[in-house]
Design a protein around this motif. Structure first.
Motif, PDB file in Angstrom:
ATOM      1  N   ALA A  88       0.833  -1.202   0.000  1.00  0.00           N
ATOM      2  CA  ALA A  88       0.000   0.000   0.000  1.00  0.00           C
ATOM      3  C   ALA A  88       0.865   1.248   0.000  1.00  0.00           C
ATOM      4  N   ALA A  89       1.985   1.214   0.735  1.00  0.00           N
ATOM      5  CA  ALA A  89       2.913   2.341   0.738  1.00  0.00           C
ATOM      6  C   ALA A  89       3.512   2.549  -0.646  1.00  0.00           C
ATOM      7  N   GLY A  90       3.854   1.440  -1.306  1.00  0.00           N
ATOM      8  CA  GLY A  90       4.394   1.546  -2.658  1.00  0.00           C
ATOM      9  C   GLY A  90       3.399   2.137  -3.638  1.00  0.00           C
ATOM     10  N   VAL A  91       2.129   1.743  -3.502  1.00  0.00           N
ATOM     11  CA  VAL A  91       1.077   2.309  -4.347  1.00  0.00           C
ATOM     12  C   VAL A  91       0.978   3.808  -4.123  1.00  0.00           C
ATOM     13  N   ALA A  92       1.025   4.224  -2.857  1.00  0.00           N
ATOM     14  CA  ALA A  92       0.921   5.649  -2.536  1.00  0.00           C
ATOM     15  C   ALA A  92       2.065   6.445  -3.146  1.00  0.00           C
ATOM     16  N   LEU A  93       3.268   5.890  -3.104  1.00  0.00           N
ATOM     17  CA  LEU A  93       4.430   6.596  -3.658  1.00  0.00           C
ATOM     18  C   LEU A  93       4.339   6.776  -5.162  1.00  0.00           C
ATOM     19  N   ALA A 160       8.568   6.361   8.243  1.00  0.00           N
ATOM     20  CA  ALA A 160       7.701   5.544   9.087  1.00  0.00           C
ATOM     21  C   ALA A 160       7.859   5.878  10.567  1.00  0.00           C
ATOM     22  N   GLY A 161       9.108   5.999  11.023  1.00  0.00           N
ATOM     23  CA  GLY A 161       9.339   6.273  12.437  1.00  0.00           C
ATOM     24  C   GLY A 161       8.780   7.607  12.868  1.00  0.00           C
ATOM     25  N   ALA A 162       9.017   8.639  12.060  1.00  0.00           N
ATOM     26  CA  ALA A 162       8.520   9.969  12.403  1.00  0.00           C
ATOM     27  C   ALA A 162       6.993  10.019  12.341  1.00  0.00           C
ATOM     28  N   MET A 163       6.403   9.305  11.378  1.00  0.00           N
ATOM     29  CA  MET A 163       4.949   9.290  11.278  1.00  0.00           C
ATOM     30  C   MET A 163       4.330   8.571  12.474  1.00  0.00           C
ATOM     31  N   LEU A 164       4.933   7.469  12.903  1.00  0.00           N
ATOM     32  CA  LEU A 164       4.406   6.754  14.060  1.00  0.00           C
ATOM     33  C   LEU A 164       4.489   7.628  15.307  1.00  0.00           C
ATOM     34  N   GLU A 204       3.440   2.680   6.251  1.00  0.00           N
ATOM     35  CA  GLU A 204       4.638   2.070   6.821  1.00  0.00           C
ATOM     36  C   GLU A 204       4.620   2.172   8.347  1.00  0.00           C
ATOM     37  N   ALA A 205       4.102   3.281   8.869  1.00  0.00           N
ATOM     38  CA  ALA A 205       3.977   3.438  10.314  1.00  0.00           C
ATOM     39  C   ALA A 205       2.975   2.431  10.872  1.00  0.00           C
ATOM     40  N   ALA A 206       1.876   2.247  10.161  1.00  0.00           N
ATOM     41  CA  ALA A 206       0.878   1.271  10.606  1.00  0.00           C
ATOM     42  C   ALA A 206       1.468  -0.126  10.675  1.00  0.00           C
ATOM     43  N   ALA A 207       2.391  -0.427   9.763  1.00  0.00           N
ATOM     44  CA  ALA A 207       3.013  -1.755   9.741  1.00  0.00           C
ATOM     45  C   ALA A 207       3.900  -1.994  10.957  1.00  0.00           C
ATOM     46  N   LYS A 208       4.294  -0.926  11.649  1.00  0.00           N
ATOM     47  CA  LYS A 208       5.137  -1.056  12.829  1.00  0.00           C
ATOM     48  C   LYS A 208       4.345  -1.275  14.115  1.00  0.00           C
ATOM     49  N   VAL A 209       3.030  -1.135  14.048  1.00  0.00           N
ATOM     50  CA  VAL A 209       2.201  -1.320  15.239  1.00  0.00           C
ATOM     51  C   VAL A 209       2.117  -2.809  15.550  1.00  0.00           C
TER      52      VAL A 209
END
Length: 275
Positions: A88-93, A160-164, A204-209
């Motif tokens: 999904a992140a790749g699609v967004a990019l 991802a880290g900053a967004m989380l 990507e942040a969601a994937a870290k949860v």
């Protein structure tokens, strides 16, 4: 292993061919089931070797049948939630960058079960009056003591880290309540316009949860099928309704949640205008 397990295993290991090849394969399978073979072959199909024979027949049908004909799509069965979010992140990019004018409005139409709809018009720069349905949404203008709340966010993190960290800092729920955090993801994904890099960072942040789970056979609020992604966490209240994100099973593009789906999202020139 039952028949459904066999179908899933074969669906994951073979490809899909054109639909016009489906009929001959179906006839071969039905002929085998009817016993249109020598006596010994019929015993082979239904007796001790039934699983192997059924698997071979399933391979022929699954390999030739389009995914929507047999109810199993690529990436649906046994989906990896982290991989779905990464896709999904790749699609967004890959989305084209189209910056709106400051005087425009973000228009979003969502649909919920029962064909209930919701429409919003939010000011791109936050200085103009918008609408949620027929209800006015005041903008920050005319010397009011306020800060604009722009619908087009160019200030959000792109990693991802900053967004989380941003999501956790702006979470209104209790610490560790991932369902509350998921609602914040919904708000940004649905009712704000982000740059492609920030959209990607959001997934990507969601994937870290922790506690990610993939769910098969789910539909979004508009009834569209896809892969469901949800979170479980001991800190969440017991019996609470978890947010379930629904992604297209093939493209992994976000469709919505089980309770609502974005059917239109674009920019318009006036509040109340529809594309």
């Amino acid at each position: 292993m039952d028949e459904l397990d066999l179908i899933r295993d074969r669906a994951e290991s073979v490809g899909f061919a054109p639909a016009e090849h489906l009929a001959p394969a179906r006839e071969r399978l039905l002929a085998a089931a009817r016993g249109d073979r020598p006596h010994g072959s019929r015993r082979w199909f239904w007796a001790a070797g039934a699983s192997a024979g059924l698997a071979a027949a399933i391979t022929a049908v699954v390999a030739l049948a389009p995914a929507d004909r047999i109810g199993i799509g690529a990436g649906v069965a046994h989906a990896d939630p982290v991989r779905v979010l990464a896709e999904a992140a790749g699609v967004a990019l890959r989305e084209p960058v189209t910056a709106p004018r400051p005087d425009q409005f973000l228009y979003v139409r969502t649909e919920s079960p029962g064909k209930r709809t919701r429409e919003i018009w939010l000011s791109v720069d936050g200085t103009r009056d918008g609408l949620i349905g027929d209800t006015p949404v005041p903008g920050c203008h005319r010397g009011r003591d306020c800060r604009p709340a722009p619908a087009y966010r160019t200030d959000l993190p792109t990693t991802a880290g900053a967004m989380l960290a941003y999501l956790r800092a702006h979470d209104n729920g209790k610490d560790g309540n991932v369902n509350s955090l998921a609602k914040n993801v919904v708000t940004l994904a649905y009712e704000r316009a982000l740059t492609p890099a920030s959209y990607a960072a959001l997934f990507e942040a969601a994937a870290k949860v922790p506690g990610l789970t993939a769910l098969d056979h789910v539909t979004d609020g508009a009834g569209r099928p896809g892969v469901g992604i949800t979170w479980t966490n001991p800190a969440d209240p017991p019996g609470g309704k978890l947010e379930v994100f629904v992604f297209d099973a093939t493209t992994h593009q976000l469709l919505g949640t089980e309770q609502s789906a974005v059917t239109v999202k674009t920019f318009v020139d006036e509040a109340g205008q529809r594309p």
